[in-house]
Design a protein around this motif. Structure first.
Motif, PDB file in Angstrom:
ATOM      1  N   PRO A 181       0.835  -1.203   0.000  1.00 53.08           N
ATOM      2  CA  PRO A 181       0.000   0.000   0.000  1.00 53.08           C
ATOM      3  C   PRO A 181       0.874   1.259   0.000  1.00 53.08           C
ATOM      4  O   PRO A 181       1.913   1.285   0.670  1.00 53.08           O
ATOM      5  CB  PRO A 181      -0.787  -0.112   1.305  1.00 53.08           C
ATOM      6  CG  PRO A 181      -0.756  -1.545   1.652  1.00 53.08           C
ATOM      7  CD  PRO A 181       0.537  -2.074   1.136  1.00 53.08           C
ATOM      8  N   MET A 183       0.537   4.036   1.341  1.00 53.03           N
ATOM      9  CA  MET A 183       0.699   4.675   2.629  1.00 53.03           C
ATOM     10  C   MET A 183       1.771   3.973   3.455  1.00 53.03           C
ATOM     11  O   MET A 183       2.569   4.623   4.140  1.00 53.03           O
ATOM     12  CB  MET A 183      -0.623   4.622   3.363  1.00 53.03           C
ATOM     13  CG  MET A 183      -0.791   5.785   4.230  1.00 53.03           C
ATOM     14  SD  MET A 183      -2.501   6.062   4.478  1.00 53.03           S
ATOM     15  CE  MET A 183      -2.407   6.716   6.077  1.00 53.03           C
ATOM     16  N   VAL A 184       1.788   2.640   3.363  1.00 55.63           N
ATOM     17  CA  VAL A 184       2.804   1.877   4.076  1.00 55.63           C
ATOM     18  C   VAL A 184       4.181   2.242   3.534  1.00 55.63           C
ATOM     19  O   VAL A 184       5.135   2.465   4.288  1.00 55.63           O
ATOM     20  CB  VAL A 184       2.533   0.368   3.923  1.00 55.63           C
ATOM     21  CG1 VAL A 184       3.639  -0.430   4.587  1.00 55.63           C
ATOM     22  CG2 VAL A 184       1.191   0.015   4.514  1.00 55.63           C
ATOM     23  N   VAL A 187       5.189   5.621   4.834  1.00 55.09           N
ATOM     24  CA  VAL A 187       5.560   5.579   6.246  1.00 55.09           C
ATOM     25  C   VAL A 187       6.922   4.939   6.404  1.00 55.09           C
ATOM     26  O   VAL A 187       7.772   5.424   7.160  1.00 55.09           O
ATOM     27  CB  VAL A 187       4.471   4.830   7.049  1.00 55.09           C
ATOM     28  CG1 VAL A 187       4.964   4.521   8.439  1.00 55.09           C
ATOM     29  CG2 VAL A 187       3.207   5.658   7.094  1.00 55.09           C
ATOM     30  N   LYS A 273      -4.729  11.335  -7.145  1.00 57.06           N
ATOM     31  CA  LYS A 273      -5.662  11.208  -6.018  1.00 57.06           C
ATOM     32  C   LYS A 273      -4.923  10.751  -4.762  1.00 57.06           C
ATOM     33  O   LYS A 273      -5.265  11.148  -3.657  1.00 57.06           O
ATOM     34  CB  LYS A 273      -6.757  10.206  -6.362  1.00 57.06           C
ATOM     35  CG  LYS A 273      -7.871  10.830  -7.174  1.00 57.06           C
ATOM     36  CD  LYS A 273      -8.698   9.787  -7.883  1.00 57.06           C
ATOM     37  CE  LYS A 273      -9.287   8.794  -6.910  1.00 57.06           C
ATOM     38  NZ  LYS A 273     -10.023   7.735  -7.644  1.00 57.06           N
ATOM     39  N   ALA A 276      -3.276  12.677  -1.482  1.00 54.97           N
ATOM     40  CA  ALA A 276      -3.910  12.955  -0.190  1.00 54.97           C
ATOM     41  C   ALA A 276      -3.281  12.113   0.916  1.00 54.97           C
ATOM     42  O   ALA A 276      -3.320  12.484   2.086  1.00 54.97           O
ATOM     43  CB  ALA A 276      -5.408  12.696  -0.270  1.00 54.97           C
ATOM     44  N   LEU A 277      -2.702  10.971   0.535  1.00 61.52           N
ATOM     45  CA  LEU A 277      -2.110  10.101   1.547  1.00 61.52           C
ATOM     46  C   LEU A 277      -0.891  10.738   2.200  1.00 61.52           C
ATOM     47  O   LEU A 277      -0.497  10.360   3.297  1.00 61.52           O
ATOM     48  CB  LEU A 277      -1.705   8.765   0.919  1.00 61.52           C
ATOM     49  CG  LEU A 277      -2.850   7.997   0.268  1.00 61.52           C
ATOM     50  CD1 LEU A 277      -2.336   6.705  -0.338  1.00 61.52           C
ATOM     51  CD2 LEU A 277      -3.913   7.705   1.306  1.00 61.52           C
ATOM     52  N   SER A 279      -0.670  13.282   3.654  1.00 61.65           N
ATOM     53  CA  SER A 279      -1.004  13.911   4.927  1.00 61.65           C
ATOM     54  C   SER A 279      -0.598  13.016   6.099  1.00 61.65           C
ATOM     55  O   SER A 279      -0.366  13.497   7.187  1.00 61.65           O
ATOM     56  CB  SER A 279      -2.501  14.206   4.989  1.00 61.65           C
ATOM     57  OG  SER A 279      -3.206  13.000   4.945  1.00 61.65           O
ATOM     58  N   SER A 280      -0.491  11.707   5.844  1.00 61.62           N
ATOM     59  CA  SER A 280      -0.151  10.800   6.953  1.00 61.62           C
ATOM     60  C   SER A 280       1.285  10.978   7.392  1.00 61.62           C
ATOM     61  O   SER A 280       1.641  10.560   8.485  1.00 61.62           O
ATOM     62  CB  SER A 280      -0.399   9.360   6.531  1.00 61.62           C
ATOM     63  OG  SER A 280       0.536   9.007   5.533  1.00 61.62           O
ATOM     64  N   MET A 287      -5.553  18.222   1.695  1.00 64.81           N
ATOM     65  CA  MET A 287      -6.434  17.619   2.679  1.00 64.81           C
ATOM     66  C   MET A 287      -5.958  17.900   4.104  1.00 64.81           C
ATOM     67  O   MET A 287      -6.741  18.213   4.988  1.00 64.81           O
ATOM     68  CB  MET A 287      -6.531  16.115   2.454  1.00 64.81           C
ATOM     69  CG  MET A 287      -7.580  15.480   3.313  1.00 64.81           C
ATOM     70  SD  MET A 287      -7.651  13.719   3.099  1.00 64.81           S
ATOM     71  CE  MET A 287      -6.446  13.208   4.286  1.00 64.81           C
TER      72      MET A 287
END
Lengths: 337, 249, 334
Positions: A181, A183-184, A187, A273, A276-277, A279-280, A287
């Motif tokens: 993913p 996001m992973v 991070v 799109k 937006a991730l 932001s994490s 966002m």
């Protein structure tokens, strides 16, 4: 031909149909349509609760009314012989009914709706931050497009050499980065890599994660484009005496690009799109900016505004990519016939 | 006229109009078909012959006009279109067999689910019909395993399984290789001999000469000429008919 | 005619040229050129590359860039040439990967000695594995429920679209366009933080499920639409001509033909769905990534993050493979 052992001629049933004229299925008959509509109306007028905090009985009444009106509309809509304008009317009536029910019986603070969701003053305060966020969103998107296109093209070209050793590495790359993913990945890049001495700032991490991820997809898309060109085309080009590079430039690429364009645009939209991730990992893109403003101003208007901005940005892009897709499908269908 | 119940007249079409947006395809067609009559519909492409046929079982909804089948006004809003269609079989140019079902399942589907007869009965009827079209040995084959001619024969059996009063054929042989046309036309001729009422859109002159009682010639959405095959083929009256026949002969 | 003479003359010269100049292979494919450049590259690597460590100066960066491009170009010359034997190409491929790895190892500036201690410090995770597995459970649960719901929504919307009513399609298209356009993260955040002001509030897991189902419902409905569009129009006509009603036609003719087309893309949706569950950490769903980040903070070690990445890989790679397999099979069947 063996002679028929069963009669093809049977007594006509058409006259029965004539007798049954008017015996179209019960739910299709005018009597039912109008009768049940009147029934629903009477039911609503008689039983709809008058007070707002709903009792269980009141809830049951509303649920019945909703289910009943949906069922009625479904029957109405599934009748292919009803004229289109009546269906349009039904659809809007249904919307109005639901809107009314929600307005009347939800416990939302309607007097404060505008100040809550479309509070222009709040938006005015938040706007500069939101626009700054927008700029960052666009920056991340474009940078990741560049990375993914270059890296994806490189992977696809080396994949096209079809060397077993190289394939293993390229397939591994594609599989891993399509499976993880985004996001992973972000991070891990942002929080874990510094432990081995690779410190990247948040924005670079976001761009890198998006780019690495989408490069895997781009590689597959380009590969599909290269493979979609039929072998006969290459043979024909070589038979005409074109060399490898000319074949690539004059025959392969023009055909491949048409196949590649629609999914490529789709992929670009998807990775835009996914900005937006970011932001994490505390990138203040649009966002995150909206979230920060919403928390500071204690009002969700910035968030709603940001939602609308995203729609304004992406609905045209999504449309574009599905139009391209449809067009390609059509031309493929033609080619097959 | 409209509530005429003479069993002799099977289909009566009165001033049928059909428009697709601004394209006027049928510009007022009136004709009658008697019981057990075989009517061939001919005409250049774009003349509206397929649309005419499809209006007869309301696959296309006519814009105006009347269609009476055995005196029943089938355009009445009180007619259940699905029941109506069970009385009229239709065979398509592109066969349209259901690819996910075997031949026998194709034939059994409508009798079981529309007529609600038992599976055994439907199977028995289906096998007999496949025998009739000479394909009982292919009952468990899937359509893709059959040749075009065989598929079209199964499609005829599928339409017959509903024991219709009328059969419509929409260019049943034009998607077929030449050597397969004969087998399909044979089945159709047999049906005609048995007294089935048939409306056939086709340009198979041999078949029309042999089996048809009457030819309707359509051009530009109008019925320009009708008569027996001999009259039409040997002595066409209208310029459009002459022109067309000279091209296909 | 002047035209003909011109071409003949040209053809003659060209034939003459061919006779006097045998058709040499292009110089970039010539063994001497390739061997010479290989030696040059090795010398470059030995004497001209900057000192190890992340390159700071612009000159060093350029130097590395030029070297990389040269290595890639040289190996492309070998790999793209169909006349080279397989073993040679494989050696070059190994060499290429090796050189790239060596460059990354030497010039990324990473402290490779710390890698194992930082990323694979399993000892520090002992006793906390159950937290990660708990997170995985939530991830899978959210993924499966949302897949189920989104397929339901997708099927319903897809079927409604076959009714062909312009009004209905207007609403359905609006739904599809909006939810295909809005980023999943934004959707979740709006549902979680803004909707409560409207009197609609969900818990964090419910938010995730709702957002994923509605969002992916739009994608699923597109798959169903593609499935229905793949059905030839004649099929529906034939069914209706037999007297089957609309619903019977849908159930017996259209769905059985659409589902094999739809299934591969639905598997794809399941995969994306599982990946997007990670987004739920934004609204504090206790799923895998959230758990990993909590552990990262409490243990002050990146190992949990790496572990969660590995878990995602183990779960999702087989599913991606399955989706690819189904898609290939579909293409073959057609």
């Amino acid at each position: 031909m063996t002679q028929a052992t069963i009669p093809t001629r049977v007594p006509s049933r058409l006259q029965d149909l004539r007798e049954q004229a008017g015996r179209i299925p019960f739910i299709r008959r005018k009597e039912f349509t109008y009768g049940s509509l009147a029934g629903l109306a009477v039911f609503a007028v008689l039983f709809l609760p008058r007070t707002v905090p709903l009792t269980p009985a009141g809830m049951a009444v509303i649920a019945l009314l909703v289910v009943g009106s949906i069922a009625w509309a479904a029957i109405f809509f599934s009748d292919e012989l009803k004229p289109e304008w009546s269906k349009t009317l039904t659809a809007f009536a249904l919307l109005i009914l639901f809107g009314f029910l929600y307005y009347r019986y939800s416990t939302a603070q309607w007097s404060r709706m505008m100040t809550l969701f479309m509070n222009m003053e709040v938006i005015k305060v938040a706007l500069p931050r939101l626009l700054e966020g927008l700029v960052i969103t666009v920056k991340i998107a474009i940078s990741s497009w560049v990375i993914s296109t270059l890296l994806g093209l490189f992977l696809a070209v080396f994949r096209a050499f079809d060397n077993r050793v190289l394939n293993i590495f390229i397939i591994a790359y594609v599989d891993v980065f399509r499976a993880i993913p985004i996001m992973v990945l972000m991070v891990v890049i942002y929080f874990a890599l510094p432990y081995v001495g690779l410190t990247l700032d948040a924005m670079t991490s976001a761009i890198l994660a998006l780019g690495l991820n989408s490069a895997a997809y781009v590689a597959e898309i380009f590969r599909g484009g290269i493979m979609s060109v039929k072998k006969g085309q290459i043979e024909a080009a070589r038979a005409l005496g074109l060399n490898t590079w000319q074949t690539m430039r004059l025959v392969l690429l023009p055909q491949a690009i048409r196949v590649v364009m629609p999914p490529l645009v789709g992929n670009y939209v998807a990775s835009a799109k996914d900005t937006a991730l970011a932001s994490s990992i505390s990138v203040i893109e649009m966002m995150k900016a909206a979230l920060v403003e919403q928390a500071m101003l204690a009002n969700p208007s910035p968030l709603i505004f940001c939602f609308v901005l995203y729609l304004l940005m992406f609905v045209p892009l999504t449309r574009l990519s599905s139009i391209l897709e449809q067009r390609m499908k059509k031309s493929q269908r033609k080619a097959n016939v | 006229m409209s509530d005429q119940t003479s069993p002799e007249i099977m289909i009566e079409v009165v001033d049928l109009h059909k428009r697709f947006k601004d394209l006027h395809v049928l510009k007022g067609i009136s004709t009658t078909v008697k019981r057990s009559e075989v009517v061939a519909v001919m005409g250049p492409s774009g003349s509206g012959k397929s649309t005419f046929l499809r209006c007869l079982n309301r696959l296309e909804e006519p814009n105006s006009g009347h269609i009476y089948i055995e005196g029943v006004d089938i355009l009445s809003p009180y007619i259940d279109i699905n029941k109506l269609r069970t009385e009229m079989g239709m065979v398509f140019q592109s066969f349209n067999l259901f690819p996910h079902m075997t031949c026998i399942q194709n034939v059994m589907l409508a009798p079981m689910h529309v007529r609600k007869i038992s599976r055994d009965e439907a199977y028995e009827r289906g096998i007999k019909l496949l025998e009739k079209v000479g394909l009982a040995h292919k009952a468990d084959a899937y359509p893709e395993q059959l040749s075009g001619g065989q598929q079209q024969r199964v499609a005829i059996a599928r339409a017959l399984a509903m024991q219709p009063q009328i059969m419509f054929f929409d260019e049943p042989t034009s998607a077929l290789d030449p050597e397969m046309i004969g087998e399909v036309l044979d089945v159709m001729s047999t049906l005609a001999r048995e007294g089935m009422t048939m409306v056939v859109v086709s340009h198979e002159m041999g078949f029309i000469r042999k089996a048809a009682d009457r030819v309707l010639f359509l051009a530009d959405g109008l019925l320009v000429e009708e008569g027996s095959p001999e009259e039409i083929f040997n002595n066409p009256q209208h310029a459009r008919t002459k022109d067309f026949l000279s091209k296909i002969l | 005619m002047p035209m003909t003479t011109a071409t003949t003359a040209k053809a003659n010269t060209s034939a003459k040229f061919m006779r006097s100049h045998p058709a040499w292979m292009h110089w970039v494919r010539h063994p001497y050129f390739l061997r010479g450049t290989l030696v040059a590259l090795i010398l470059y690597a030995l004497f001209l590359l900057p000192a190890p460590g992340a390159p700071a100066a612009l000159a060093d960066k350029l130097n590395l860039g030029v070297f990389t491009v040269l290595v890639l170009a040289w190996s492309a010359l070998i790999l793209a040439d169909g006349d080279r034997p397989d073993w040679l190409q494989s050696i070059v491929a190994f060499g290429l990967v090796g050189v790239m790895g060596w460059l990354f190892y030497r010039y990324s500036g990473a402290h490779w000695d710390k890698l194992a201690a930082a990323f694979f410090d399993w000892g520090r995770l002992s006793g906390s594995w159950w937290l990660l597995l708990d997170g995985l459970k939530v991830t899978l649960l959210i993924g499966l429920i949302s897949t189920f719901l989104s397929v339901l929504i997708g099927a319903a919307v897809g079927i409604l679209r076959t009714l062909g009513s312009p009004t209905l399609n207007l609403f359905l298209t609006a739904y599809i366009d909006i939810f295909r356009s809005i980023p999943m993260a934004v959707l979740m955040v709006v549902i979680f933080f803004a909707l409560p002001y409207m009197g609609i509030s969900f818990g964090s897991i419910a938010t995730t499920v709702v957002a994923l189902s509605i969002g992916y419902g739009a994608y699923a409905s597109e798959s169903f639409r593609a499935g229905f569009e793949a059905i030839h129009y004649g099929q529906i006509e034939a069914a209706r001509a037999l007297g089957l009603s609309r619903w019977q036609c849908m159930r017996m003719i259209m769905l059985p033909q659409a589902i094999p087309v739809v299934i591969p893309s639905l598997t794809g949706i399941l995969v994306s769905m599982l990946k997007d569950t990670a987004v739920a950490s934004l609204v504090a769903s206790p799923e895998l990534l959230k758990r990993a980040r909590e552990l990262y903070t409490s243990k002050a070690s990146p190992t949990p993050l790496v572990a969660s990445a590995l878990i995602y890989l183990v779960v999702i790679i087989p599913l991606t493979r399955l989706a690819n397999l189904l898609e290939h099979r579909m293409k073959k069947v057609r």
